[in-house]
Design a protein around this motif. Sequence first.
Motif, PDB file in Angstrom:
ATOM      1  N   VAL A  14       0.826  -1.204   0.000  1.00  0.00           N
ATOM      2  CA  VAL A  14       0.000   0.000   0.000  1.00  0.00           C
ATOM      3  C   VAL A  14       0.859   1.252   0.000  1.00  0.00           C
ATOM      4  O   VAL A  14       0.627   2.205  -0.743  1.00  0.00           O
ATOM      5  N   THR A  18       1.238   4.092  -3.186  1.00  0.00           N
ATOM      6  CA  THR A  18       0.880   5.499  -2.994  1.00  0.00           C
ATOM      7  C   THR A  18       2.055   6.439  -3.220  1.00  0.00           C
ATOM      8  O   THR A  18       1.876   7.650  -3.322  1.00  0.00           O
ATOM      9  N   SER A 147      -9.056  10.262   5.483  1.00  0.00           N
ATOM     10  CA  SER A 147      -8.285  10.148   4.249  1.00  0.00           C
ATOM     11  C   SER A 147      -7.289  11.292   4.127  1.00  0.00           C
ATOM     12  O   SER A 147      -7.589  12.441   4.499  1.00  0.00           O
ATOM     13  N   TYR A 154      -4.403   8.461  -6.291  1.00  0.00           N
ATOM     14  CA  TYR A 154      -4.159   7.684  -5.079  1.00  0.00           C
ATOM     15  C   TYR A 154      -4.556   8.516  -3.859  1.00  0.00           C
ATOM     16  O   TYR A 154      -4.342   9.723  -3.824  1.00  0.00           O
ATOM     17  N   PRO A 156      -4.383   7.484   0.344  1.00  0.00           N
ATOM     18  CA  PRO A 156      -4.351   6.561   1.486  1.00  0.00           C
ATOM     19  C   PRO A 156      -5.290   7.015   2.598  1.00  0.00           C
ATOM     20  O   PRO A 156      -5.622   8.207   2.712  1.00  0.00           O
ATOM     21  N   CYS A 191      -6.098   2.241   0.802  1.00  0.00           N
ATOM     22  CA  CYS A 191      -5.791   3.275  -0.189  1.00  0.00           C
ATOM     23  C   CYS A 191      -6.873   3.280  -1.262  1.00  0.00           C
ATOM     24  O   CYS A 191      -7.285   2.216  -1.746  1.00  0.00           O
ATOM     25  N   ASN A 201     -10.667   0.141  -3.578  1.00  0.00           N
ATOM     26  CA  ASN A 201     -10.052   0.398  -2.277  1.00  0.00           C
ATOM     27  C   ASN A 201      -9.581  -0.907  -1.645  1.00  0.00           C
ATOM     28  O   ASN A 201     -10.378  -1.599  -1.005  1.00  0.00           O
TER      29      ASN A 201
END
Length: 249
Positions: A14, A18, A147, A154, A156, A191, A201
Amino acid sequence: MNMKRLLFSLAMLVVTLTAVAQERKPMNKPYIDLRPLHFGILVGTNFQDVELDNVGPQLVTLDDGTVVEQTIVVDADKWNPGFTVGVLAEGRLSNHFALRFAPTMHFGAKHLVFHNLTDLDQEGKPRVSTQDMKNTYLSLPLDVKFSAQRFNNYRPYVIAGINPMINLTRNDQDFLQLKRYDVMLEVGLGCDFYLPFFKLNPELKFCYSLMNSLDTKHADELRDANLRVYANAVRSAHTKMIVLTFYFE
């Protein structure tokens, strides 16, 4: 595969995904997060376990009236994989916060091993019994989602919340039995990936029971009196679950 290595690899995946973008690019679905309410579906896998508190030595009355001491140690020896499916409703609270409700079905099992330390075999080893505790949970989690700022396609996020659960699968003659209802605390990270036609997601979530999940009255329901010493070998149980989920919005 080592569970810690798996979790570390998923978390690093992840983070890596990102961080790959180094410059601004055209944004897919730029206004999707501005909707006050949106829906989706989810699929994934879960790994179930249970943390047990053993009683230790017990005084057991045999059929002839003799009282003997027996010690049975119970353990869940592995994380059992299962299947997860559900739906999602997410409401926007602000630019960074959202409230999420995701009714979910978790299909899985817990593998229990019972070591009878006072009943030895010919080699002097404790006799071993096992139980596959099958569980089908209806999960009703309510989570707050925070968030980060979106960069390109992107974004995360982290989540935390409370997850009431209903256990729909029970076998009344198992050694141990869990309660019908449970409440779990859950935290996770994920993410948002903004694709041309939908948002994907991937999310990794950790769940831990806030209450004693063990049905302490189960021993009285067993028809076989010889099984009651196994049912009484545990004082409390706390369910644990790791869930890897893919949301499609």
